[in-house]
Design a protein around this motif. Structure first.
Motif, mmCIF file in Angstrom:
data_model
loop_
_atom_site.group_PDB
_atom_site.id
_atom_site.type_symbol
_atom_site.label_atom_id
_atom_site.label_comp_id
_atom_site.label_asym_id
_atom_site.label_seq_id
_atom_site.Cartn_x
_atom_site.Cartn_y
_atom_site.Cartn_z
ATOM 1 N N ASP A 171 -16.873 -49.329 -43.598
ATOM 2 C CA ASP A 171 -16.089 -49.004 -44.746
ATOM 3 C C ASP A 171 -15.232 -47.518 -43.927
ATOM 4 O O ASP A 171 -15.279 -46.754 -44.064
ATOM 5 C CB ASP A 171 -16.906 -47.897 -46.445
ATOM 6 C CG ASP A 171 -16.571 -49.756 -47.557
ATOM 7 O OD1 ASP A 171 -15.780 -50.079 -46.725
ATOM 8 O OD2 ASP A 171 -17.503 -49.343 -47.928
ATOM 9 N N CYS A 184 -13.319 -48.248 -40.785
ATOM 10 C CA CYS A 184 -12.562 -48.175 -41.727
ATOM 11 C C CYS A 184 -11.569 -47.424 -42.223
ATOM 12 O O CYS A 184 -9.733 -47.052 -41.399
ATOM 13 C CB CYS A 184 -12.266 -49.482 -42.751
ATOM 14 S SG CYS A 184 -10.676 -50.334 -43.343
ATOM 15 N N ASP A 185 -12.372 -46.355 -42.447
ATOM 16 C CA ASP A 185 -11.764 -45.513 -43.042
ATOM 17 C C ASP A 185 -11.307 -44.080 -42.004
ATOM 18 O O ASP A 185 -10.138 -43.977 -41.865
ATOM 19 C CB ASP A 185 -12.685 -43.933 -43.874
ATOM 20 C CG ASP A 185 -12.564 -44.669 -44.903
ATOM 21 O OD1 ASP A 185 -11.734 -45.533 -45.566
ATOM 22 O OD2 ASP A 185 -13.743 -44.246 -45.985
ATOM 23 N N LYS A 190 -8.075 -45.812 -40.021
ATOM 24 C CA LYS A 190 -6.784 -45.252 -41.124
ATOM 25 C C LYS A 190 -6.542 -44.334 -40.699
ATOM 26 O O LYS A 190 -5.463 -44.324 -40.613
ATOM 27 C CB LYS A 190 -7.021 -45.468 -42.535
ATOM 28 C CG LYS A 190 -7.539 -47.113 -42.866
ATOM 29 C CD LYS A 190 -7.416 -47.644 -44.600
ATOM 30 C CE LYS A 190 -7.578 -48.809 -45.128
ATOM 31 N NZ LYS A 190 -8.285 -49.146 -46.260
ATOM 32 N N THR A 191 -7.018 -43.380 -40.318
ATOM 33 C CA THR A 191 -6.710 -42.179 -40.283
ATOM 34 C C THR A 191 -5.940 -42.066 -38.678
ATOM 35 O O THR A 191 -5.089 -40.912 -38.820
ATOM 36 C CB THR A 191 -8.138 -41.301 -40.191
ATOM 37 O OG1 THR A 191 -8.839 -40.980 -41.985
ATOM 38 C CG2 THR A 191 -7.070 -39.462 -40.216
#
Length: 126
Positions: free
Chosen positions: A30, A33-34, A37-38
């Motif tokens: 997670d 993934c963050d 995405k950033t």
């Protein structure tokens, strides 16, 4: 009967250890993934902010610790490719997360089945 209790205790212990390990891995996925995405959002915002520039505008692309003069089309294509890489990385991380969740659920189901078998074996003995 004591053997069955030891077997259950061992299964519960293994399940608990595996659950903790899997939970840590899911949390790490997670977080990764963050981060991806950033990064993707950064590339998208950069692309949007450069969309109103004229073709004769001088733009520089970051390469390590230096900047290279490049044309706008090259920079935009580079940003698009980075966004695509981010999309693929997110997809891969989501698949890994799903796999970990499925394996954890399978192990929980196996443990429930073992407990159910234990109950059924104890029922005729009484």
């Amino acid at each position: 009967m004591a053997q069955m209790d030891m077997e259950l205790k061992k299964a519960f212990t293994e399940m608990q250890i595996n659950k903790l390990d899997t939970t840590k891995k899911i949390n790490m996925i997670d977080m990764k993934c963050d981060m991806v995405k950033t990064g993707k959002q950064k590339y998208t915002l950069t692309e949007k902010s450069t969309s109103n520039l004229t073709d004769d505008t001088r733009v520089y692309m970051s390469v390590g610790r230096m900047f290279l003069l490049t044309d706008l089309d090259n920079m935009r294509s580079e940003l698009k490719s980075k966004q695509d890489k981010c999309d693929k990385a997110i997809e891969l991380l989501e698949k890994k997360k799903e796999f970990l969740q499925k394996s954890l659920k399978d192990q929980e189901d196996g443990l429930r089945e073992l407990v159910q078998q234990r109950k059924e074996a104890d029922a005729p003995a009484k």
